[in-house]
Design an enzyme around this catalytic site. Structure first.
Site, PDB file in Angstrom:
ATOM      1  N   THR A 111      27.024  77.416  64.960  1.00 44.54           N
ATOM      2  CA  THR A 111      26.220  77.400  63.644  1.00 44.54           C
ATOM      3  C   THR A 111      26.548  78.969  62.837  1.00 44.54           C
ATOM      4  O   THR A 111      26.147  79.121  62.050  1.00 44.54           O
ATOM      5  CB  THR A 111      24.699  77.992  64.415  1.00 44.54           C
ATOM      6  OG1 THR A 111      24.776  78.777  65.070  1.00 44.54           O
ATOM      7  CG2 THR A 111      24.298  76.492  64.741  1.00 44.54           C
ATOM      8  N   CYS A 170      15.787  84.703  71.906  1.00 45.87           N
ATOM      9  CA  CYS A 170      15.729  83.713  70.498  1.00 45.87           C
ATOM     10  C   CYS A 170      14.757  82.524  70.933  1.00 45.87           C
ATOM     11  O   CYS A 170      15.252  81.898  71.738  1.00 45.87           O
ATOM     12  CB  CYS A 170      17.056  83.445  69.860  1.00 45.87           C
ATOM     13  SG  CYS A 170      16.643  82.661  68.307  1.00 45.87           S
ATOM     14  N   ARG A 194      16.002  76.606  69.661  1.00 41.64           N
ATOM     15  CA  ARG A 194      16.878  75.589  70.523  1.00 41.64           C
ATOM     16  C   ARG A 194      18.192  76.097  71.123  1.00 41.64           C
ATOM     17  O   ARG A 194      18.908  76.522  70.258  1.00 41.64           O
ATOM     18  CB  ARG A 194      16.846  74.343  69.874  1.00 41.64           C
ATOM     19  CG  ARG A 194      16.478  73.132  70.745  1.00 41.64           C
ATOM     20  CD  ARG A 194      16.727  71.879  70.110  1.00 41.64           C
ATOM     21  NE  ARG A 194      17.627  71.118  70.923  1.00 41.64           N
ATOM     22  CZ  ARG A 194      18.251  69.884  70.447  1.00 41.64           C
ATOM     23  NH1 ARG A 194      17.960  69.612  69.204  1.00 41.64           N
ATOM     24  NH2 ARG A 194      19.027  69.222  71.364  1.00 41.64           N
ATOM     25  N   CYS A 249      22.580  85.827  67.946  1.00 46.97           N
ATOM     26  CA  CYS A 249      20.863  85.690  68.527  1.00 46.97           C
ATOM     27  C   CYS A 249      20.771  86.934  69.646  1.00 46.97           C
ATOM     28  O   CYS A 249      21.736  87.106  70.448  1.00 46.97           O
ATOM     29  CB  CYS A 249      20.644  84.359  69.078  1.00 46.97           C
ATOM     30  SG  CYS A 249      20.163  83.176  67.970  1.00 46.97           S
ATOM     31  N   CYS A 270      15.187  85.425  65.302  1.00 46.57           N
ATOM     32  CA  CYS A 270      14.930  86.562  66.224  1.00 46.57           C
ATOM     33  C   CYS A 270      15.439  88.041  65.802  1.00 46.57           C
ATOM     34  O   CYS A 270      15.355  88.963  66.294  1.00 46.57           O
ATOM     35  CB  CYS A 270      15.772  86.279  67.684  1.00 46.57           C
ATOM     36  SG  CYS A 270      17.866  86.220  67.438  1.00 46.57           S
ATOM     37  N   CYS A 305      20.702  85.807  63.079  1.00 44.36           N
ATOM     38  CA  CYS A 305      19.782  84.805  63.081  1.00 44.36           C
ATOM     39  C   CYS A 305      18.381  85.092  62.632  1.00 44.36           C
ATOM     40  O   CYS A 305      17.809  86.290  62.708  1.00 44.36           O
ATOM     41  CB  CYS A 305      19.416  84.275  64.729  1.00 44.36           C
ATOM     42  SG  CYS A 305      18.012  83.525  65.048  1.00 44.36           S
TER      43      CYS A 305
END
Ligand SMILES: [Zn+2]
Length: 375
Positions: free
Chosen positions: A48, A56, A59, A52, A86, A83
Site C-alpha cells: 500500500t 493502527c 486491517r 503506520c 493512525c 497512514c
C-alpha cells in the site's frame, strides 16, 4: 518445581539484540495493535506504500509485506506516506519518548530473562546511550535497576501467595543466576511458612535483586531500612536475614517499601542522587556509641576516605579507635552507611563485611564519579 538445568548465562550478559527477535517482538505488537509500542517503531506496508503506528486500527497486511522502521522519518525517506487512520506524522517528541520508555518497561516486566540494554534500545529505535539517558530521566533509575526492582517485587508477591522460595525465585527471573543454582538444592523444602515462624511482633519487609556489586538484599521495619547486604548469592542473603531476625515475621513489600528499595538500588546503581539516600529512614539498632559512629559515617561525602582514628576524633572520642573500628564492622547498612569510606591510617583497605573486593570497587567508582566533587 523448576527444571534445575545448569545456568548458561548471567543475567547481566544476556545475548545481544538480534534483528530477528526484535522484529518478532515488533510484529507481535502490530498484531495486538499494542498502543504501548507506539512511538517506539513504525511499520510500512509494501503493497500500500503506507507507514503506520503499531496500534493502527487498519486491517493487518501480511507479514511478508511489512517492514519495520525505527523512526517515522526513516520510513518517510524510504518513500512511504503517512497512514490517514493512525496519523504517524502527528506525534510529538515528548509523547513518543514517553511511550518508548513505557513500552520498554512493559517489555522488561514481561520478559522471562532480562533483555540486554542493546535489545531494549533497538526495540524502541534508539541508540544505547540515548535510550539509557531517556529511561533514567523518565524513571529515575536505570533499566537494569528497574528490572531488579521489578523482579524483587515479583518475588515478594509470589512469597506472599504461598509458593515455595525456589519457585518464587525462579518465577521472578532468578533462574539465570549461577549463584542461585549453586545453592538451590539446599533450599528445597524451605517455604514461606518458615519465614513466618517466630513472631516476636516485628514485621520485616525485604527484597532481593542484582546490582553492579552482585546480589543485594534490602530489608525494612515499619520505621525504616534495617539491612542492606551484599553478596554473590541472593538466597544466602535471605538466609542471613532470617538468621539475624529469627523471631521476626518476614513479609512482602508494600508501596512504601517499593519506593525505598527503588531508591536504594538507584543510589547504588547510579550513586548520583545521594540526596535521596540521605532522606531514607534507617532503623538501625545498636548501642549509643555505635549509633554515634554510624551517624558520623553518614556524614562522609562521596569520594572522601578517612581513617579510623580520624573518625574517632570526629565523634569526640580520639582514644576509642578500636571501638570505632568494631562499630564500623557491625554496620549492617551497606553503602548508605558508608563504612567502606573508612581506611587504615596508611591508606590501605582493611576488611569489609561484604568482601574487600567490593570495598575496593566502591571506592574506585566513587573516586571517578562525576558527582564526587560537589557532593
Ligand atoms: Zn495506519
Amino acid at each position: 518445581m523448576p527444571d534445575l538445568a545448569p545456568a548458561t548465562s548471567d543475567l547481566t550478559s544476556l545475548p545481544l539484540a538480534d534483528a530477528a527477535s526484535v522484529n518478532a517482538l515488533r510484529w507481535q505488537a502490530v498484531t495486538q495493535r499494542d498502543a504501548k509500542a507506539d512511538g517506539s517503531f513504525y511499520y510500512a506496508v509494501r503493497t500500500t506504500g503506507v507507514v503506520c503506528r503499531p496500534s493502527c486500527p487498519s486491517r493487518h497486511a501480511r507479514r511478508e509485506n511489512v517492514l519495520f522502521y525505527d523512526t517515522y522519518n526513516a520510513a518517510l525517506q524510504a518513500g512511504y506516506r503517512p497512514c490517514k487512520r493512525c496519523k504517524p506524522d502527528q506525534e510529538g517528541i515528548a509523547e513518543r519518548q514517553g511511550q518508548a520508555v513505557a513500552y520498554a518497561c512493559q517489555v522488561i516486566e514481561h520478559a522471562a530473562n532480562l533483555p540486554s540494554l542493546e535489545t531494549l534500545a533497538e526495540l524502541v529505535g534508539m541508540s544505547r546511550y540515548h535510550f539509557h539517558r531517556l529511561f533514567k530521566a523518565h524513571m529515575g533509575i536505570t533499566p537494569k535497576a528497574y528490572a531488579s526492582a521489578h523482579r524483587a517485587n515479583k518475588l515478594r508477591v509470589q512469597l506472599a501467595h504461598g509458593v515455595t522460595v525456589t519457585e518464587a525465585m525462579y518465577d521472578a527471573g532468578f533462574q539465570s543466576s549461577g549463584g542461585f543454582y549453586a545453592t538451590s538444592s539446599q533450599l528445597l523444602g524451605m517455604t514461606p511458612g518458615a519465614y513466618r515462624s517466630g513472631g516476636s511482633g516485628l514485621q520485616i519487609r525485604f527484597g532481593v535483586g542484582q546490582c553492579w556489586l552482585g546480589a543485594i538484599l534490602v530489608a525494612a521495619t515499619e520505621h525504616g531500612i534495617c539491612a542492606i547486604t551484599l553478596g554473590d548469592d541472593p538466597v544466602q542473603l535471605v538466609r542471613e536475614l532470617q538468621d539475624r531476625f529469627a523471631k521476626a515475621e518476614l513479609i512482602g513489600g508494600d508501596a512504601r517499601f517499593e519506593q525505598w528499595m527503588a531508591t536504594v538500588i538507584g543510589v547504588i546503581e547510579v550513586h548520583e542522587n545521594s540526596a535521596a539516600a540521605q532522606m531514607l529512614p534507617l532503623d538501625v539498632r545498636g548501642t549509643a556509641f555505635q549509633q554515634q559512629v554510624w551517624q558520623a559515617l553518614r556524614a562522609i561525602p562521596i569520594g572522601v576516605r578517612i581513617s579510623y582514628s580520624e573518625l574517632a576524633q570526629r565523634i569526640g572520642q580520639p582514644a576509642a579507635v578500636r571501638a570505632v573500628a568494631s562499630a564500623c564492622a557491625a554496620n549492617t547498612i551497606a553503602v548508605l552507611i558508608p563504612c567502606h569510606r573508612v581506611v587504615r591510617t596508611d591508606g590501605s583497605l582493611s576488611g569489609y563485611r561484604w568482601g574487600v573486593e567490593r570495598k575496593k570497587a566502591l571506592l574506585q567508582r566513587e573516586n571517578t564519579a562525576p558527582g564526587s566533587k560537589d557532593d
